[in-house]
Design a protein around this motif. Structure first.
Motif, short mmCIF file in Angstrom:
data_model
loop_
_atom_site.label_atom_id
_atom_site.label_comp_id
_atom_site.label_asym_id
_atom_site.label_seq_id
_atom_site.Cartn_x
_atom_site.Cartn_y
_atom_site.Cartn_z
N VAL A 287 20.15 86.44 -4.51
CA VAL A 287 20.34 87.82 -4.96
C VAL A 287 19.86 88.79 -3.88
O VAL A 287 20.53 89.79 -3.57
CB VAL A 287 19.62 88.06 -6.30
CG1 VAL A 287 19.56 89.54 -6.63
CG2 VAL A 287 20.29 87.29 -7.42
N ILE A 288 18.72 88.50 -3.27
CA ILE A 288 18.20 89.37 -2.20
C ILE A 288 19.15 89.37 -1.00
O ILE A 288 19.43 90.42 -0.41
CB ILE A 288 16.78 88.93 -1.79
CG1 ILE A 288 15.80 89.23 -2.94
CG2 ILE A 288 16.33 89.62 -0.51
CD1 ILE A 288 14.42 88.66 -2.73
N LEU A 289 19.68 88.21 -0.64
CA LEU A 289 20.62 88.11 0.48
C LEU A 289 21.90 88.90 0.19
O LEU A 289 22.38 89.63 1.06
CB LEU A 289 20.96 86.64 0.76
CG LEU A 289 21.91 86.37 1.92
CD1 LEU A 289 21.28 86.84 3.22
CD2 LEU A 289 22.26 84.91 1.99
N ILE A 290 22.43 88.78 -0.99
CA ILE A 290 23.65 89.53 -1.36
C ILE A 290 23.38 91.03 -1.32
O ILE A 290 24.20 91.81 -0.84
CB ILE A 290 24.16 89.06 -2.73
CG1 ILE A 290 24.73 87.65 -2.61
CG2 ILE A 290 25.20 90.02 -3.28
CD1 ILE A 290 25.08 87.00 -3.92
N ALA A 291 22.21 91.46 -1.81
CA ALA A 291 21.87 92.88 -1.78
C ALA A 291 21.75 93.38 -0.35
O ALA A 291 22.22 94.48 -0.01
CB ALA A 291 20.57 93.12 -2.54
N ALA A 292 21.14 92.59 0.53
CA ALA A 292 21.00 92.99 1.94
C ALA A 292 22.36 93.11 2.62
O ALA A 292 22.60 94.06 3.38
CB ALA A 292 20.12 91.99 2.68
N ILE A 293 23.24 92.17 2.37
CA ILE A 293 24.59 92.22 2.94
C ILE A 293 25.34 93.45 2.43
O ILE A 293 26.01 94.15 3.18
CB ILE A 293 25.36 90.93 2.66
CG1 ILE A 293 24.75 89.77 3.46
CG2 ILE A 293 26.85 91.08 2.98
CD1 ILE A 293 25.30 88.41 3.09
N LEU B 5 24.06 96.32 1.38
CA LEU B 5 23.51 97.52 2.02
C LEU B 5 23.99 97.66 3.46
O LEU B 5 24.29 98.76 3.92
CB LEU B 5 21.99 97.49 1.97
CG LEU B 5 21.36 97.74 0.59
CD1 LEU B 5 19.86 97.51 0.65
CD2 LEU B 5 21.68 99.13 0.10
N ALA B 6 24.05 96.56 4.19
CA ALA B 6 24.52 96.60 5.57
C ALA B 6 25.98 97.04 5.63
O ALA B 6 26.36 97.85 6.50
CB ALA B 6 24.36 95.24 6.22
N LEU B 7 26.81 96.56 4.73
CA LEU B 7 28.22 96.95 4.73
C LEU B 7 28.39 98.43 4.40
O LEU B 7 29.24 99.11 4.99
CB LEU B 7 29.01 96.08 3.75
CG LEU B 7 29.19 94.63 4.18
CD1 LEU B 7 29.88 93.83 3.07
CD2 LEU B 7 29.97 94.53 5.47
N VAL B 8 27.61 98.94 3.47
CA VAL B 8 27.67 100.36 3.14
C VAL B 8 27.26 101.20 4.35
O VAL B 8 27.89 102.21 4.66
CB VAL B 8 26.79 100.68 1.91
CG1 VAL B 8 26.61 102.17 1.73
CG2 VAL B 8 27.39 100.06 0.67
N ALA B 9 26.22 100.79 5.06
CA ALA B 9 25.76 101.53 6.23
C ALA B 9 26.81 101.49 7.35
O ALA B 9 27.05 102.48 8.03
CB ALA B 9 24.44 100.96 6.74
N LEU B 10 27.45 100.35 7.55
CA LEU B 10 28.48 100.23 8.59
C LEU B 10 29.73 101.04 8.26
O LEU B 10 30.38 101.55 9.16
CB LEU B 10 28.86 98.77 8.79
CG LEU B 10 27.86 97.93 9.56
CD1 LEU B 10 28.31 96.47 9.60
CD2 LEU B 10 27.69 98.45 10.97
#
Length: 147
Positions: free
Chosen positions: A16-22, A24-29
């Motif tokens: 769940v933490i890994l999916i959340a991090a990915i 957030l990264a996609l939203v920032a990109l």
């Protein structure tokens, strides 16, 4: 609780933490990506008012206007379509008619492209790869290195 159950819970939490991090990264990109369009691609599928993009092509001969308040207005073409560009900053020294250019900015409701930055080719042999490819596709390319 057994050790097996605890490991399963830990793996699930880590997932769940890994999916959340990915996510957030996609939203920032998504906010940082600036897509490149040629004038023909804009004519075929307009990106929309206010969307930050890059356009590129050749500065059309006889199209450069320098208003009294500074900046410049000019037309970018790929031989098949044109885009009117307004720019309020100072142009690069190598900017001139008939040369390759890449402008970054957004379309205004008037239909003009308001550029926030303008890049011109920096020597006699260089052309930004996106511009060269768009010109090759439209049959206007005048370079020596045909693909």
């Amino acid at each position: 609780m057994r050790a097996r159950s605890q490991r399963l819970i830990m793996v699930a939490v880590a997932g769940v933490i890994l999916i959340a991090a990915i996510g957030l990264a996609l939203v920032a990109l998504r906010d940082a990506i600036v897509l490149f369009y040629s004038p023909s691609e804009v004519a075929a599928d307009h990106p929309g008012i206010g969307e930050r993009i890059r356009i590129g092509g050749l500065v059309e001969e006889g199209s450069v206007e320098r208003p009294a308040e500074g900046g410049a207005n000019f037309v970018v073409t790929d031989g098949a379509a044109t885009i009117r560009v307004t720019y309020s900053g100072s142009l690069p020294d190598l900017f001139r008619e008939g040369q390759g250019v890449v402008a970054e900015g957004a379309f205004e409701p008037s239909g003009d492209f308001a550029a926030s930055s303008v890049l011109a080719k920096h020597d006699e042999t260089y052309m930004p790869p996106e511009v060269a490819e768009a010109l090759r596709d439209s049959g206007v390319w005048q370079g020596e290195d045909e693909k």
